[in-house]
Motif scaffolding. Sequence first.
Motif, PDB file in Angstrom:
ATOM      1  N   ALA A   1       0.861  -1.185   0.000  1.00  0.00           N
ATOM      2  CA  ALA A   1       0.000   0.000   0.000  1.00  0.00           C
ATOM      3  C   ALA A   1       0.894   1.230   0.000  1.00  0.00           C
ATOM      4  O   ALA A   1       2.086   1.155   0.306  1.00  0.00           O
ATOM      5  N   PHE A   2       0.295   2.375  -0.330  1.00  0.00           N
ATOM      6  CA  PHE A   2       1.107   3.565  -0.590  1.00  0.00           C
ATOM      7  C   PHE A   2       1.838   4.091   0.657  1.00  0.00           C
ATOM      8  O   PHE A   2       2.824   4.812   0.548  1.00  0.00           O
TER       9      PHE A   2
ATOM     10  N   ASP B   1      -4.035  -0.210   7.042  1.00  0.00           N
ATOM     11  CA  ASP B   1      -2.813  -0.041   6.244  1.00  0.00           C
ATOM     12  C   ASP B   1      -1.654   0.622   6.985  1.00  0.00           C
ATOM     13  O   ASP B   1      -0.486   0.291   6.756  1.00  0.00           O
TER      14      ASP B   1
ATOM     15  N   PRO C   1      -6.910   9.159  -4.492  1.00  0.00           N
ATOM     16  CA  PRO C   1      -7.847   8.608  -3.509  1.00  0.00           C
ATOM     17  C   PRO C   1      -7.429   9.101  -2.122  1.00  0.00           C
ATOM     18  O   PRO C   1      -6.307   8.855  -1.689  1.00  0.00           O
ATOM     19  N   SER C   2      -8.323   9.809  -1.454  1.00  0.00           N
ATOM     20  CA  SER C   2      -7.886  10.586  -0.296  1.00  0.00           C
ATOM     21  C   SER C   2      -8.624  10.243   0.980  1.00  0.00           C
ATOM     22  O   SER C   2      -9.805   9.949   0.966  1.00  0.00           O
TER      23      SER C   2
ATOM     24  N   ALA D   1      -3.229   1.165  -3.377  1.00  0.00           N
ATOM     25  CA  ALA D   1      -3.056  -0.182  -2.814  1.00  0.00           C
ATOM     26  C   ALA D   1      -3.106  -1.210  -3.931  1.00  0.00           C
ATOM     27  O   ALA D   1      -3.700  -0.990  -4.987  1.00  0.00           O
TER      28      ALA D   1
ATOM     29  N   PHE E   1      -5.688  13.340   3.512  1.00  0.00           N
ATOM     30  CA  PHE E   1      -5.205  14.412   2.641  1.00  0.00           C
ATOM     31  C   PHE E   1      -3.678  14.528   2.609  1.00  0.00           C
ATOM     32  O   PHE E   1      -3.132  15.521   2.139  1.00  0.00           O
ATOM     33  N   GLY E   2      -2.972  13.510   3.093  1.00  0.00           N
ATOM     34  CA  GLY E   2      -1.511  13.590   3.130  1.00  0.00           C
ATOM     35  C   GLY E   2      -0.890  13.444   1.749  1.00  0.00           C
ATOM     36  O   GLY E   2       0.025  14.182   1.368  1.00  0.00           O
ATOM     37  N   ASN E   3      -1.391  12.476   1.000  1.00  0.00           N
ATOM     38  CA  ASN E   3      -0.907  12.232  -0.344  1.00  0.00           C
ATOM     39  C   ASN E   3      -1.197  13.463  -1.219  1.00  0.00           C
ATOM     40  O   ASN E   3      -0.335  13.949  -1.961  1.00  0.00           O
TER      41      ASN E   3
ATOM     42  N   ALA F   1      -9.537   2.646   3.837  1.00  0.00           N
ATOM     43  CA  ALA F   1      -8.462   3.590   4.166  1.00  0.00           C
ATOM     44  C   ALA F   1      -8.911   5.037   3.945  1.00  0.00           C
ATOM     45  O   ALA F   1      -8.217   5.969   4.333  1.00  0.00           O
ATOM     46  N   MET F   2     -10.066   5.213   3.330  1.00  0.00           N
ATOM     47  CA  MET F   2     -10.592   6.566   3.134  1.00  0.00           C
ATOM     48  C   MET F   2     -11.816   6.821   4.013  1.00  0.00           C
ATOM     49  O   MET F   2     -12.517   7.808   3.818  1.00  0.00           O
TER      50      MET F   2
HETATM   51  C1  PLP Z   1      -3.814   5.769   3.567  1.00  0.00           C
HETATM   52  C2  PLP Z   1      -4.488   5.406   2.310  1.00  0.00           C
HETATM   53  C3  PLP Z   1      -5.225   6.344   1.565  1.00  0.00           C
HETATM   54  C4  PLP Z   1      -5.424   7.769   2.006  1.00  0.00           C
HETATM   55  O1  PLP Z   1      -4.258   8.519   1.986  1.00  0.00           O
HETATM   56  P1  PLP Z   1      -4.222   9.959   2.690  1.00  0.00           P
HETATM   57  O2  PLP Z   1      -2.842  10.431   2.574  1.00  0.00           O
HETATM   58  O3  PLP Z   1      -4.640   9.713   4.118  1.00  0.00           O
HETATM   59  O4  PLP Z   1      -5.206  10.813   1.978  1.00  0.00           O
HETATM   60  C5  PLP Z   1      -5.821   5.931   0.381  1.00  0.00           C
HETATM   61  N1  PLP Z   1      -5.726   4.651  -0.031  1.00  0.00           N
HETATM   62  C6  PLP Z   1      -5.054   3.719   0.654  1.00  0.00           C
HETATM   63  C7  PLP Z   1      -5.024   2.321   0.156  1.00  0.00           C
HETATM   64  C8  PLP Z   1      -4.407   4.060   1.848  1.00  0.00           C
HETATM   65  O5  PLP Z   1      -3.737   3.110   2.540  1.00  0.00           O
END
Ligand code: PLP
Length: 482
Positions: free
Chosen positions: A113-114, A146, A262-263, A417, A266-268, A318-319
């Motif tokens: 996952a990211f 995650d 996909p948020s 992910a 909002f960190g990404n 995760a959202m």
């Molecule tokens: C954490 C996560 C997000 C959300 O990322 P943010 O930076 O919190 O917006 C989206 N998709 C997946 C699969 C994640 O694990």
Amino acid sequence: MQTSHFIGTRGDTSSPVSFSQAILNPNAAFGGLFAPQSLPKLSQKEIQALASLSYKELAHKIFSYLNLDIQANLLDSALSLYDFFDDKQNPAPLYQTKPNLWIQKLYCGPTRAFKDMALQPFGKIFSGLLEHSSKDYLILVATSGDTGPATLESFANKEHIRVLCLYPQGKTSDVQRLQMTTKQAKNIKVLGIKGDFDDAQNALKNLLKDSDFKEKLQAKNIALSAANSVNFGRIAFQILYHIDAALKLYQTTKKPIQIIIPSGNFGNALGAFYAKLMGFPIQKIWIASNCNNVLTQLINQGIYDISNKTLQATLSPAMDILKSSNVERMLFIYFGEKRTKTLMNELEESQKYCLNKEELAQIQSTFGATSCDDEECLKILKSFAQEGFIIDPHTACGIKAYEKISADTPCVLCSTAEWTKFAPTLAKALGLGNLSDKEALDTLSKTYKIPIPKQILSLFDKPEHCQIIAKEAIKSTILEWL
Ligand SMILES: *Cc1c(COP(=O)(O)O)cnc(C)c1O
């Protein structure tokens, strides 16, 4: 040269801190977050010069433009963790699926996952900063799926650090649980809580405030910290892959990109925003949400309102977030510390704030937003699978945004992910019935001839180490462990 200063988003600029201080103690005055006092704006020439660099070279350059107080050799060893990603030259590769759509795979690290994009190097930086420390840090994590695995991977066996991870027992997928409970290292402990994610999260917040708990830790020479997504150390690494994508596509298409994200917290998205502010060829940033659509409402109507909302459990867990922490840093950039403080106070007091017309227009000049419910998500998963692309439910919410944009410029969709973390949802979308994680992985892998990475496959053979406890027992269990 002076290194960059970080200041609180809600004011109190009298005490700016350095990047490394903001990493170790991530909470600013008045309940705010640390954000850079200013950002460098690069010239066209400077940007051009970055286009031919490798990912690691690019990272060094960006950190030096940002003027962060991390020594080059520490940054080197942090970046070397990308060597364990699927393609060490290219930790966040792009692949094209439609004439104007590139999917950026942000899940090529150990937990698929990211979160790994930032937490892998971040763990190294954090422990590197503690090299000569006389005390240890206890990092608390509450996870819905995650963040827990990625944090454990990041900090396992690191000196001066212990990690305590809380997850709601029975409320994560099998893969997510196994990623935590099969991880073995002396300095980590995983506790399954009888309760839901809110219980785990509240327990953590209470511990962070509990002076008796902190005193007992102090007696053992242990400080408390958090590695959650508001830590700027994580954000810094989330700027890089957006720049990498913008540079690569600009070279071939000569057009600025739109980024779809996909948020949740909002960190990404914030990483993408900083990349744009630094001058990289990014046109718009699209925020994709599920039916917990607070961000959609904020960006489309200028209203952040959780007074009448309850958190919905969705297929893109995760959202599933109502209080999206990093939005505060965007407000700070646009409107400054005074206004940010006012808005955040309003949110705390009345669970709601409203932007005025000019403010909304400012946000909309960069951001757009859509939301996607579970039914639409399942349809997208199915239609993409029929075209030969197996994506995960979070990424599917981003596809909905892509369809709405009808883009005439290149779009980069951040795929957050790998499908392997959400295989039962895929099975459901494809009409294969209600399968367990293992059954769904096996069936999908065979049907679509896609391999399951060893990081996922090996989970099912390892023994689990986990204590299941009542939420009332969390504090005493931690103190016993330490
Ligand atoms: C954490 C996560 C997000 C959300 O990322 P943010 O930076 O919190 O917006 C989206 N998709 C997946 C699969 C994640 O694990």
